[in-house]
Design a protein around this motif. Structure first.
Motif, PDB file in Angstrom:
ATOM      1  N   LEU A   8     -11.046   1.417  61.846  1.00  0.00           N
ATOM      2  CA  LEU A   8     -10.289   1.680  60.624  1.00  0.00           C
ATOM      3  C   LEU A   8      -8.978   2.378  60.998  1.00  0.00           C
ATOM      4  CD1 LEU A   8     -13.222   2.984  58.394  1.00  0.00           C
ATOM      5  CD2 LEU A   8     -12.058   0.799  58.172  1.00  0.00           C
ATOM      6  N   PRO A   9      -7.895   2.274  60.200  1.00  0.00           N
ATOM      7  CA  PRO A   9      -7.824   1.416  59.028  1.00  0.00           C
ATOM      8  C   PRO A   9      -7.827  -0.060  59.405  1.00  0.00           C
ATOM      9  CG  PRO A   9      -5.670   2.368  59.492  1.00  0.00           C
ATOM     10  CD  PRO A   9      -6.633   2.994  60.449  1.00  0.00           C
ATOM     11  N   TYR A  10      -8.330  -0.879  58.491  1.00  0.00           N
ATOM     12  CA  TYR A  10      -8.440  -2.315  58.764  1.00  0.00           C
ATOM     13  C   TYR A  10      -7.058  -2.959  58.786  1.00  0.00           C
ATOM     14  CZ  TYR A  10      -9.522  -7.239  58.109  1.00  0.00           C
ATOM     15  OH  TYR A  10      -9.593  -8.599  58.254  1.00  0.00           O
ATOM     16  N   GLN A  11      -6.874  -3.835  59.745  1.00  0.00           N
ATOM     17  CA  GLN A  11      -5.629  -4.609  59.806  1.00  0.00           C
ATOM     18  C   GLN A  11      -5.964  -6.095  59.783  1.00  0.00           C
ATOM     19  OE1 GLN A  11      -3.719  -2.827  63.365  1.00  0.00           O
ATOM     20  NE2 GLN A  11      -2.062  -2.330  61.961  1.00  0.00           N
ATOM     21  N   GLU A 174     -10.561   0.531  49.458  1.00  0.00           N
ATOM     22  CA  GLU A 174     -10.123   1.918  49.657  1.00  0.00           C
ATOM     23  C   GLU A 174     -10.704   2.488  50.950  1.00  0.00           C
ATOM     24  OE1 GLU A 174      -9.829   2.684  44.840  1.00  0.00           O
ATOM     25  OE2 GLU A 174     -11.360   3.733  45.997  1.00  0.00           O
ATOM     26  N   ALA A 175     -11.981   2.179  51.203  1.00  0.00           N
ATOM     27  CA  ALA A 175     -12.622   2.667  52.438  1.00  0.00           C
ATOM     28  C   ALA A 175     -11.964   2.053  53.680  1.00  0.00           C
ATOM     29  CB  ALA A 175     -14.115   2.342  52.409  1.00  0.00           C
ATOM     30  N   GLN A 177      -8.896   1.441  53.834  1.00  0.00           N
ATOM     31  CA  GLN A 177      -7.490   1.876  53.776  1.00  0.00           C
ATOM     32  C   GLN A 177      -6.570   0.653  53.771  1.00  0.00           C
ATOM     33  OE1 GLN A 177      -6.836   5.099  56.797  1.00  0.00           O
ATOM     34  NE2 GLN A 177      -9.083   5.066  56.922  1.00  0.00           N
ATOM     35  N   TYR A 178      -6.975  -0.309  52.958  1.00  0.00           N
ATOM     36  CA  TYR A 178      -6.288  -1.606  52.906  1.00  0.00           C
ATOM     37  C   TYR A 178      -5.968  -1.883  51.442  1.00  0.00           C
ATOM     38  CZ  TYR A 178      -5.403  -6.533  54.099  1.00  0.00           C
ATOM     39  OH  TYR A 178      -4.826  -7.761  54.302  1.00  0.00           O
ATOM     40  N   GLU A 179      -4.698  -1.814  51.088  1.00  0.00           N
ATOM     41  CA  GLU A 179      -4.330  -2.002  49.683  1.00  0.00           C
ATOM     42  C   GLU A 179      -3.640  -3.354  49.509  1.00  0.00           C
ATOM     43  OE1 GLU A 179      -2.199   0.357  46.018  1.00  0.00           O
ATOM     44  OE2 GLU A 179      -2.863   1.453  47.777  1.00  0.00           O
ATOM     45  N   LYS A 200      -7.541   4.265  38.454  1.00  0.00           N
ATOM     46  CA  LYS A 200      -6.701   4.627  39.598  1.00  0.00           C
ATOM     47  C   LYS A 200      -5.210   4.644  39.214  1.00  0.00           C
ATOM     48  CE  LYS A 200      -6.026   2.934  44.358  1.00  0.00           C
ATOM     49  NZ  LYS A 200      -6.570   1.977  45.340  1.00  0.00           N
TER      50      LYS A 200
END
Length: 549
Positions: A8-11, A174-175, A177-179, A200
Motif C-alpha cells: 500500500l498505497p495501491y498503484q 479508502e483502505a 489509499q486509491y481515490e 464523505k
C-alpha cells in the motif's frame, strides 16, 4: 488463498493510454473472467468479464470491484433420475492474493468484518480486480454467510450482499489509499456506495460528479425495491437520515427503488443496447431530475471467445476452411453431449442450440410448445435436426427449474435432443463453437441486450432470434441471421411459436440442406459483421468516450 505480499498505497499496474487515463472503479456483483473463478451466474457476469479483458488489452486505468462467493452461484448437478439439482460446494482459489486489508461495516445490527482479495491482471489477462468477502475471522456463522452464495434467496442477506459490494467497495478504496475519478456502478447492486460517498463529500452534487450508472433492466417492475425503513435498519444508508435519503434519491414514498437512486445520484447513465436506451428513457421519463440515459451496446471479448482457426479462415474469406473447422468443433461438442446424455450426435446434421439463463421471459421451451409439430421436425430423416438446451435457472425459481426438468424428461423420447447441465464459461464456449443455429426467444423489449449470440456468431453460428436487444443493431433476415417478425396483439406467445416453427420448416432447415452456398455466405456475413462492432474492445473504448469523460 495465495499469501503473496501486497503493498500500500495501491498503484494501478498499467501505464494507461493517454485517452484512457481517467481512473475508474467498476463495481459489479458478478464477473466471468475464467472458468476457474466461479463468481458469476449469467449474462451480467459474462459481460463484465469481457469488459475486464478488454481493459487489460487496451491498458485502461480501471479496476474491478466484486465479491468472492464461497459457493459461487451454484453447481448444476443432477438427481438420481438425471433431473437438475443445485449443489453448493466450497471453492478455493490459490491464485488470489490476500491483501491483508480488513475493515468493519455496521450491518444487520452487528459490526461485520470484510476481507479483500486481489486478482492480479496477469493471472487471466483482465483488469486488476478486488474481491470482497465476509467469510473471515471475527464474524459469526450468520455474517460469514453473507458472501456464501450469489443472489441469496433471503432478502435480508441479498441486501447485505449489496452493502458489502457498495459500502465495502467504497471503504476498500479508502483502505487502498486509491481515490478513483469515476465510480461506475454496473447495475444498481452497489448503490449503497453513494450514501457512503455522500457522508464523505457532504453534497449530492459532489457524489454525482463521481458516479456513473449502467442499467440492464428493461422493465420498471424488474428493478429492485425495498421498504426504506427495512434498509435503514440494516445500515444501508451509512447513517444518512431518511429525509435526506429521500430528497437526494428521488424517492417519494416509503419504497426505495435502487435503480432510481442510482439514476438520481449519477451524472451519466446508459442502457446496454440502442433499443434498451430508448426503453429506459421512456421508462424513467416521469423522473426529470435523473441522469441523462444514453446507450452503449454490450459486446463480448473476441480475443477470448473466437476460435483462432475460424478467425483465420474468416479473414482469408475461406468458406471451405470455415465449414471444415465447424465440423471439427461440432465433434468436440458432441463428446460432451455423449458424456452427459448417452446420445451420439452427427456433425453433418443441422444443430440448434438454446443456451443461456433459464427465465420465463426468455421462453426457453418455445420450440416444444407445439409438441406435434416439434415431433414431426425431430422425426424428419430427410432433413434431420439435433437440438441442445443448456443453462442455469435461478435455483429458487421453481418455474424455471421445472421448465429445465420438463425438457430433460422430454429428451428421453428423442435420440436427437439433449439437455446439458453445467452451463458456465467452458460449456458456453463449446456450445457456441458447435452450434449451427443459436436460438434466442425472449419476449420483445424484455431482453436489454443479450450477448450470447454475439460469441456464437463469432464462431460461425447463425442467430435465429426475436427482434430484441443487440439483435436490432446487427441482424438482417436471411443475410446474416434468421429473424422472427415482431408479434403484436394479445397472444404474442402463439404468434411467436407459430412463426418459429414456420421459419424453421420453410427457411432455416431447407437453407442448410438445399442451399449450402447461401448458408455459407450468411455465415461469412455474420462473422464479418459481428467481428468489430460487437467486440468488447469497442465497448470499453465507448465507456471512456461516452460515460467516463
Amino acid at each position: 488463498m495465495s499469501q503473496q505480499t501486497f503493498t500500500l498505497p495501491y498503484q494501478h499496474p498499467f501505464t494507461a493510454d493517454k485517452k484512457l487515463q481517467k481512473s475508474v472503479a467498476y463495481f459489479s456483483m458478478e464477473f466471468a473472467v475464467d472458468q476457474a473463478l466461479k463468481i458469476y451466474s449469467g449474462g451480467l457476469g459474462f459481460l463484465a468479464g469481457s469488459h475486464m479483458r478488454s481493459v487489460y488489452a487496451l491498458n485502461q486505468n480501471l479496476i474491478g470491484i466484486g465479491m468472492l462467493w464461497k459457493y459461487g452461484y451454484y453447481d448444476q448437478g443432477r438427481k438420481k433420475d438425471g433431473s437438475m439439482q443445485p449443489e453448493f460446494r466450497e471453492k478455493m482459489y490459490s491464485f488470489l492474493v490476500d491483501t491483508r486489508i480488513r475493515f468493519q461495516i455496521p450491518m444487520m445490527g452487528k459490526n461485520v468484518w470484510v476481507a479483500a482479495y486481489y486478482l492480479d491482471p496477469e493471472t487471466f489477462g483482465s483488469a486488476p480486480m478486488f474481491l470482497l468477502t465476509t467469510d473471515t475471522d471475527g464474524n459469526d456463522e450468520s455474517t460469514r454467510a453473507i458472501s456464501y452464495s450469489l443472489y441469496d434467496a433471503d432478502v435480508k442477506y441479498k441486501v447485505a450482499q449489496c452493502m458489502v459490494l457498495g459500502i465495502g467497495g467504497a471503504r476498500l478504496l479508502e483502505a487502498l489509499q486509491y481515490e478513483p475519478e469515476v465510480y461506475h456502478l454496473n447495475e444498481a447492486h452497489a448503490v449503497s456506495a453513494v450514501y457512503h460517498l455522500y457522508k464523505k463529500y457532504k453534497s449530492a452534487a459532489e457524489v454525482q460528479k463521481r458516479v456513473v450508472f449502467t442499467t440492464h433492466t428493461p422493465e420498471e417492475a424488474g428493478n429492485e425495491k425495498h421498504d426504506i425503513h427495512f434498509l435503514d435498519k440494516l445500515g444501508f444508508f451509512s447513517g444518512v437520515d431518511l429525509e435526506t435519503v429521500r430528497k437526494i434519491s428521488g424517492i417519494r414514498d416509503g419504497v426505495f427503488n435502487h435503480s432510481l437512486a442510482a439514476l438520481s445520484l449519477s451524472r451519466k447513465a446508459n442502457g446496454v443496447s440502442k433499443l434498451h436506451g430508448e426503453v429506459s428513457r421512456k421508462m424513467w421519463k416521469a423522473h426529470p431530475k435523473i441522469a441523462p440515459i444514453g446507450h452503449i451496446t454490450n459486446a463480448q471479448n473476441k480475443a477470448y471467445w473466437v476460435d483462432p482457426i475460424l478467425e483465420k479462415a474468416r479473414i482469408a474469406n475461406d468458406v471451405e476452411a470455415i465449414v471444415a473447422r465447424k465440423k471439427e468443433l461440432k465433434k468436440v461438442l458432441f463428446k460432451t453431449v455423449a458424456d452427459q446424455s448417452g446420445k451420439l450426435f452427427d456433425p453433418d446434421v443441422l444443430t440448434i442450440v438454446w443456451a443461456r439463463r433459464f427465465a420465463a421471459y426468455k421462453r426457453p421451451d418455445m420450440l416444444v410448445w407445439d409438441v406435434e409439430r416439434f415431433k414431426r421436425m425431430m422425426a424428419n430423416t430427410d432433413q434431420p435436426v439435433q437440438v441442445i438446451w443448456a443453462g442455469k435457472p435461478y435455483p429458487k425459481d421453481e418455474g424455471a427449474v421445472g421448465t429445465f426438468n420438463h425438457l430433460f424428461y422430454m429428451s428421453h423420447l428423442f435420440p436427437n435432443m439433449a439437455v446439458l447441465t453445467g452451463y458456465e464459461l467452458a460449456l458456453s464456449k463449446l456450445l457456441k463453437d458447435g452450434a449451427d443455429i443459436w436460438l434466442n426467444t425472449p419476449v420483445v423489449t424484455r431482453e436489454a441486450s443479450g450477448t450470447s449470440g454475439m460469441t456464437a456468431a463469432m464462431n460461425a453460428a447463425l442467430n435465429f432470434s426475436t427482434f430484441d436487444g443487440w439483435i436490432c443493431e446487427f441482424a438482417k433476415d436471411e443475410h446474416n441471421a434468421f429473424l422472427l417478425p415482431v408479434a403484436k396483439g394479445d397472444d404474442i406467445n402463439k404468434q411467436d411459436c407459430d412463426n418459429l416453427m414456420e421459419t424453421l420448416e420453410r427457411s432455416v432447415i431447407p437453407t442448410y440442406y438445399n442451399a449450402p452456398q447461401k448458408w455459407q455466405q450468411m455465415i461469412l456475413n455474420s462473422m464479418n459483421e459481428v467481428s468489430e462492432p460487437f467486440n468488447s474492445d469497442r465497448m470499453a473504448r465507448e465507456y471512456y468516450e461516452l460515460l467516463y469523460s
